[in-house]
Design a protein around this motif. Structure first.
Motif, PDB file in Angstrom:
ATOM      1  N   ARG A  35    -100.481  68.621 -10.816  1.00 10.42           N
ATOM      2  CA  ARG A  35    -101.936  68.639 -10.958  1.00 10.42           C
ATOM      3  C   ARG A  35    -102.606  67.699  -9.953  1.00 10.42           C
ATOM      4  NH1 ARG A  35    -102.797  67.668 -17.139  1.00 10.42           N
ATOM      5  NH2 ARG A  35    -100.578  67.345 -17.136  1.00 10.42           N
ATOM      6  N   ARG A  36    -101.974  66.567  -9.648  1.00 13.21           N
ATOM      7  CA  ARG A  36    -102.545  65.642  -8.672  1.00 13.21           C
ATOM      8  C   ARG A  36    -102.608  66.277  -7.281  1.00 13.21           C
ATOM      9  NH1 ARG A  36     -99.296  61.253 -10.905  1.00 13.21           N
ATOM     10  NH2 ARG A  36    -100.654  60.207 -12.350  1.00 13.21           N
ATOM     11  N   ARG A  37    -101.609  67.067  -6.966  1.00  8.67           N
ATOM     12  CA  ARG A  37    -101.571  67.699  -5.649  1.00  8.67           C
ATOM     13  C   ARG A  37    -102.615  68.797  -5.514  1.00  8.67           C
ATOM     14  NH1 ARG A  37     -95.552  68.239  -6.430  1.00  8.67           N
ATOM     15  NH2 ARG A  37     -94.837  66.135  -6.068  1.00  8.67           N
ATOM     16  N   ALA A  38    -103.206  69.215  -6.609  1.00 10.58           N
ATOM     17  CA  ALA A  38    -104.188  70.294  -6.581  1.00 10.58           C
ATOM     18  C   ALA A  38    -105.571  69.812  -6.164  1.00 10.58           C
ATOM     19  CB  ALA A  38    -104.252  70.965  -7.960  1.00 10.58           C
ATOM     20  N   ASP A  39    -105.675  68.586  -5.674  1.00  5.72           N
ATOM     21  CA  ASP A  39    -106.945  68.028  -5.199  1.00  5.72           C
ATOM     22  C   ASP A  39    -108.036  68.100  -6.258  1.00  5.72           C
ATOM     23  OD1 ASP A  39    -106.083  67.142  -2.767  1.00  5.72           O
ATOM     24  OD2 ASP A  39    -106.590  68.997  -1.722  1.00  5.72           O
ATOM     25  N   HIS A  40    -107.751  67.594  -7.412  1.00  9.19           N
ATOM     26  CA  HIS A  40    -108.785  67.514  -8.433  1.00  9.19           C
ATOM     27  C   HIS A  40    -108.901  66.072  -8.910  1.00  9.19           C
ATOM     28  CE1 HIS A  40    -105.473  67.383 -11.298  1.00  9.19           C
ATOM     29  NE2 HIS A  40    -106.340  67.065 -12.232  1.00  9.19           N
ATOM     30  N   GLU A  41    -110.026  65.775  -9.483  1.00 10.13           N
ATOM     31  CA  GLU A  41    -110.265  64.432 -10.022  1.00 10.13           C
ATOM     32  C   GLU A  41    -109.442  64.286 -11.300  1.00 10.13           C
ATOM     33  OE1 GLU A  41    -111.858  60.676 -10.044  1.00 10.13           O
ATOM     34  OE2 GLU A  41    -112.115  62.198  -8.498  1.00 10.13           O
ATOM     35  N   PRO A  42    -108.614  63.230 -11.401  1.00  7.97           N
ATOM     36  CA  PRO A  42    -107.802  63.068 -12.613  1.00  7.97           C
ATOM     37  C   PRO A  42    -108.688  62.826 -13.838  1.00  7.97           C
ATOM     38  CG  PRO A  42    -107.161  61.476 -10.915  1.00  7.97           C
ATOM     39  CD  PRO A  42    -108.367  62.195 -10.427  1.00  7.97           C
ATOM     40  N   SER A  43    -108.268  63.390 -14.939  1.00  8.26           N
ATOM     41  CA  SER A  43    -109.009  63.203 -16.188  1.00  8.26           C
ATOM     42  C   SER A  43    -108.709  61.797 -16.745  1.00  8.26           C
ATOM     43  CB  SER A  43    -108.592  64.260 -17.207  1.00  8.26           C
ATOM     44  OG  SER A  43    -107.244  64.055 -17.581  1.00  8.26           O
ATOM     45  N   GLN A  44    -109.492  61.392 -17.721  1.00  6.93           N
ATOM     46  CA  GLN A  44    -109.263  60.078 -18.328  1.00  6.93           C
ATOM     47  C   GLN A  44    -107.878  59.978 -18.953  1.00  6.93           C
ATOM     48  OE1 GLN A  44    -113.322  58.956 -20.167  1.00  6.93           O
ATOM     49  NE2 GLN A  44    -112.215  57.156 -19.456  1.00  6.93           N
ATOM     50  N   ARG A  47    -105.448  59.383 -16.145  1.00  8.02           N
ATOM     51  CA  ARG A  47    -105.555  58.007 -15.641  1.00  8.02           C
ATOM     52  C   ARG A  47    -104.915  57.016 -16.611  1.00  8.02           C
ATOM     53  NH1 ARG A  47    -111.587  57.565 -12.956  1.00  8.02           N
ATOM     54  NH2 ARG A  47    -111.224  59.159 -11.381  1.00  8.02           N
ATOM     55  N   MET A  48    -105.142  57.250 -17.900  1.00  9.08           N
ATOM     56  CA  MET A  48    -104.539  56.372 -18.900  1.00  9.08           C
ATOM     57  C   MET A  48    -103.014  56.429 -18.794  1.00  9.08           C
ATOM     58  SD  MET A  48    -104.640  56.543 -23.059  1.00  9.08           S
ATOM     59  CE  MET A  48    -103.727  58.080 -23.024  1.00  9.08           C
ATOM     60  N   ARG A  49    -102.454  57.647 -18.722  1.00 11.71           N
ATOM     61  CA  ARG A  49    -100.996  57.797 -18.607  1.00 11.71           C
ATOM     62  C   ARG A  49    -100.473  57.128 -17.342  1.00 11.71           C
ATOM     63  NH1 ARG A  49    -102.069  62.950 -20.910  1.00 11.71           N
ATOM     64  NH2 ARG A  49    -102.229  63.875 -18.837  1.00 11.71           N
ATOM     65  N   THR A  50    -101.233  57.231 -16.254  1.00 15.51           N
ATOM     66  CA  THR A  50    -100.829  56.598 -15.001  1.00 15.51           C
ATOM     67  C   THR A  50    -100.720  55.087 -15.177  1.00 15.51           C
ATOM     68  OG1 THR A  50    -101.797  58.340 -13.646  1.00 15.51           O
ATOM     69  CG2 THR A  50    -101.522  56.191 -12.607  1.00 15.51           C
ATOM     70  N   HIS A  51    -101.719  54.495 -15.793  1.00  8.61           N
ATOM     71  CA  HIS A  51    -101.700  53.034 -15.978  1.00  8.61           C
ATOM     72  C   HIS A  51    -100.647  52.607 -16.991  1.00  8.61           C
ATOM     73  CE1 HIS A  51    -104.934  52.119 -13.267  1.00  8.61           C
ATOM     74  NE2 HIS A  51    -105.602  53.161 -13.755  1.00  8.61           N
TER      75      HIS A  51
END
Length: 138
Positions: A35-44, A47-51
């Motif tokens: 989904r990140r490679r699809a050039d879209h703004e990450p959802s909240q 972002r939470m999962r990333t952190h």
């Protein structure tokens, strides 16, 4: 060894952050990467999962660094370091180092190295204590 300068600490912080981000991305779910490679703004939630993933990696790094410090302490002792040197290396007192690395064989090794003064038992064995006799004299 000298302490890091503020600029060096900042550089190390950024390097560790980069490593943590890389490992977090590596360990995250594959569909998040797609989904990140699809050039879209990450959802909240993304972002939470990333952190949260970065936190997980950071804690694992902390454990690995603690293992590295302990292994280095053991090796330093093999080459002659004692608690004062171990404490100084981590910015702590000799007593704090002794508490932190109580399992290291420093005391036994150091005791084996101590030299007895000439005469075997030292001055304490040669001293005769004289108490005053009944008239206050010796």
């Amino acid at each position: 060894m000298r302490d890091l300068t503020p600029d060096e600490r900042q550089e190390m912080r950024w390097q560790l952050r980069t490593i943590a981000i890389g490992w977090a991305q590596r360990l995250e779910e594959p569909e998040l990467d797609a989904r990140r490679r699809a050039d879209h703004e990450p959802s909240q939630p993304e972002r939470m999962r990333t952190h949260l993933a970065r936190m997980t990696v950071g804690e694992q790094m902390r454990g690995l660094l603690a293992d590295l410090v302990s292994a280095s302490a053991e090796e330093a002792v093999q080459y002659g370091a004692g608690y004062p040197e171990l404490g100084a290396a981590v910015g702590a007192s000799r007593q704090a180092a002794r508490k932190r690395w109580a399992n290291l064989p420093i005391a036994k090794r150091r005791a084996a190295e101590w030299q007895q003064p000439p005469g075997g038992m030292g001055w304490a064995a040669e001293v005769t204590l004289k108490y005053p006799g009944p008239g206050g004299g010796a």
